[in-house]
Enzyme design. Structure first.
Site, PDB file in Angstrom:
ATOM      1  N   ARG A 137       0.810  -1.226   0.000  1.00  0.00           N
ATOM      2  CA  ARG A 137       0.000   0.000   0.000  1.00  0.00           C
ATOM      3  C   ARG A 137       0.842   1.275   0.000  1.00  0.00           C
ATOM      4  O   ARG A 137       1.783   1.412   0.772  1.00  0.00           O
ATOM      5  CB  ARG A 137      -0.938  -0.001   1.210  1.00  0.00           C
ATOM      6  CG  ARG A 137      -1.960   1.123   1.177  1.00  0.00           C
ATOM      7  CD  ARG A 137      -2.977   0.973   2.274  1.00  0.00           C
ATOM      8  NE  ARG A 137      -3.892  -0.137   2.017  1.00  0.00           N
ATOM      9  CZ  ARG A 137      -4.198  -1.059   2.905  1.00  0.00           C
ATOM     10  NH1 ARG A 137      -3.656  -1.045   4.084  1.00  0.00           N
ATOM     11  NH2 ARG A 137      -5.055  -2.011   2.605  1.00  0.00           N
TER      12      ARG A 137
ATOM     13  N   HIS B  86       4.224 -10.807   2.159  1.00  0.00           N
ATOM     14  CA  HIS B  86       5.028  -9.895   2.977  1.00  0.00           C
ATOM     15  C   HIS B  86       6.452 -10.434   3.202  1.00  0.00           C
ATOM     16  O   HIS B  86       7.330  -9.679   3.611  1.00  0.00           O
ATOM     17  CB  HIS B  86       4.369  -9.677   4.347  1.00  0.00           C
ATOM     18  CG  HIS B  86       3.238  -8.708   4.324  1.00  0.00           C
ATOM     19  ND1 HIS B  86       3.407  -7.362   4.602  1.00  0.00           N
ATOM     20  CD2 HIS B  86       1.922  -8.865   4.032  1.00  0.00           C
ATOM     21  CE1 HIS B  86       2.246  -6.750   4.494  1.00  0.00           C
ATOM     22  NE2 HIS B  86       1.330  -7.640   4.165  1.00  0.00           N
TER      23      HIS B  86
END
Length: 415
Positions: free
Chosen positions: A378, A408
């Site tokens: 993001r 991640h």
């Protein structure tokens, strides 16, 4: 943490900055989910009702937290700075005459050329309020007929710093918000008007977008399209100086089509994530001591990291040990003739990334390099796409993330 008097004062200020930054992202992302629930026509009335009730409770709680925030800033932080001979001017404070002259000259030379004031006309074409920008709304009266007017100025943060260092007097240092430096010189900006007052406002816009994992489409193009929409997303919050008159607030809401329920009162100064940039003109002891990462003797004594890890495993624990070893590891791999292939995942990288430069060097040296790029990091989507395109030019194989999975993990493999 900002109330913890055991911490140095500039460390406490840093925590106020972190709170402000996190709250802004909370509104841009989490609040957007509730607004989307309310806006979707096919949603059940009960679902919409719950979302509205949740928003009400959130705004109520945030208002309480903002009161705590400004109490800490006004009644704890500012007095503590003053005890350490640092004065951060507030709008109500009288300004020393020599500082008035300095601010006037600074305004003419450094600020005035970048200002673009506009009148706010409710029934006409109105300027677009950009996300993540701080504005001053000014109440004016025409000198010719005393007609009431409102004007808007975007504070040019990209051109000037948020805080101005003024001349010291003896051992006392003085700082000022750029907001006030502009406010004190509005007579220059609006020569045909009498300036009555000015107030800060800031808009938060929806920045959340979802990727449908069941649709078949070009993920890169879909994300690029969504990121562009983010800049013009629906306004979901307007924070404003609580001293703004009610009629002025109503005028703004009607002009920019912002429901008053989305307006949150705050203190005189907004965008206080910038507090992290507040200069420390006093003693270094007012800021937290920075620590140097621990070294790994085995690596420092050896010319080759590969030789060390051939004999034993090494665990590096960031940030306690230096990240430089990872850069050295990848750089050594880029030049070692025995290395055939490098595989790595990428979530966020700096604009001038040493990791990316090492991978490009490896590709230039004939190594096969594969990079899995998570596009859904993001607020870093555009940078990740641009970095991927750059790596592709050097023959690096790019694998983009899939819509239904967010990676991640940071993993690198040298073959």
């Amino acid at each position: 943490e900002s109330q913890n008097k055991k911490l140095p004062i500039f460390e406490r200020i840093k925590f106020l900055s972190i709170f402000s930054s996190n709250l802004e992202e909370f509104y841009k992302i989490r609040i957007s989910e509730y607004r989307q629930t309310i806006a979707q026509e096919n949603n059940e009335p009960e679902l919409k009702s719950r979302a509205k009730a949740t928003l009400y409770e959130i705004n109520k709680e945030v208002s309480r937290q903002m009161q705590d925030f400004f109490f800490i800033f006004r009644d704890e932080i500012l007095p503590e700075l003053a005890r350490n001979n640092i004065i951060l001017y507030q709008g109500e404070q009288p300004i020393i005459e020599m500082h008035r002259a300095f601010i006037r000259n600074y305004f003419y030379d450094e600020i005035f050329p970048f200002l673009q004031p506009v009148l706010i006309l409710k029934d006409d074409i109105s300027s677009f309020l950009r996300d993540n920008r701080l504005y001053l709304v000014i109440k004016l009266y025409k000198k010719s007929n005393a007609e009431l007017c409102y004007a808007l100025i975007k504070i040019p943060f990209s051109k000037v710093p948020r805080f101005i260092s003024l001349p010291s007097i003896g051992e006392t240092h003085y700082l000022m918000f750029i907001d006030d430096a502009i406010g004190y010189n509005l007579d220059i900006v609006f020569p045909g008007f009498i300036v009555d007052s000015y107030y800060s406002i800031r808009i938060s816009r929806d920045a959340d977008f979802s990727i449908d994992p069941h649709r078949n489409y070009d993920l890169v193009k879909e994300i690029q399209k969504s990121v562009k929409k983010r800049k013009t997303g629906r306004a979901n919050r307007m924070v404003y100086n609580h001293r703004m008159p009610a009629d002025m607030l109503q005028y703004l809401c009607e002009t920019y089509h912002i429901p008053e329920s989305q307006c949150i009162p705050a203190g005189r100064y907004l965008t206080l994530e910038d507090l992290i940039k507040l200069p420390n003109p006093g003693s270094p002891s007012l800021s937290s001591r920075t620590f140097s990462p621990m070294r790994v003797a085995l690596f420092d004594r050896s010319g080759s990291m590969f030789k060390v890890i051939k004999n034993q495993d090494i665990l590096l624990h960031y940030p306690y040990q230096s990240f430089d070893y990872l850069i050295r590891f990848l750089t050594e791999a880029a030049y070692d003739p025995k290395v055939d292939e490098i595989k790595i995942t990428q979530y966020r990288v700096a604009e001038e990334s040493a990791v990316v430069n090492a991978l490009i060097t490896a590709a230039k040296n004939g190594k096969r390099v594969t990079v899995f790029v998570e596009l859904k990091a993001r607020f870093d989507e555009e940078n990740n796409i641009a970095t991927s395109e750059r790596m592709k030019k050097y023959g690096i194989k790019i694998i983009y993330s899939t819509p239904g999975l967010k990676v991640h993990a940071k993993v690198a493999l040298i073959l």
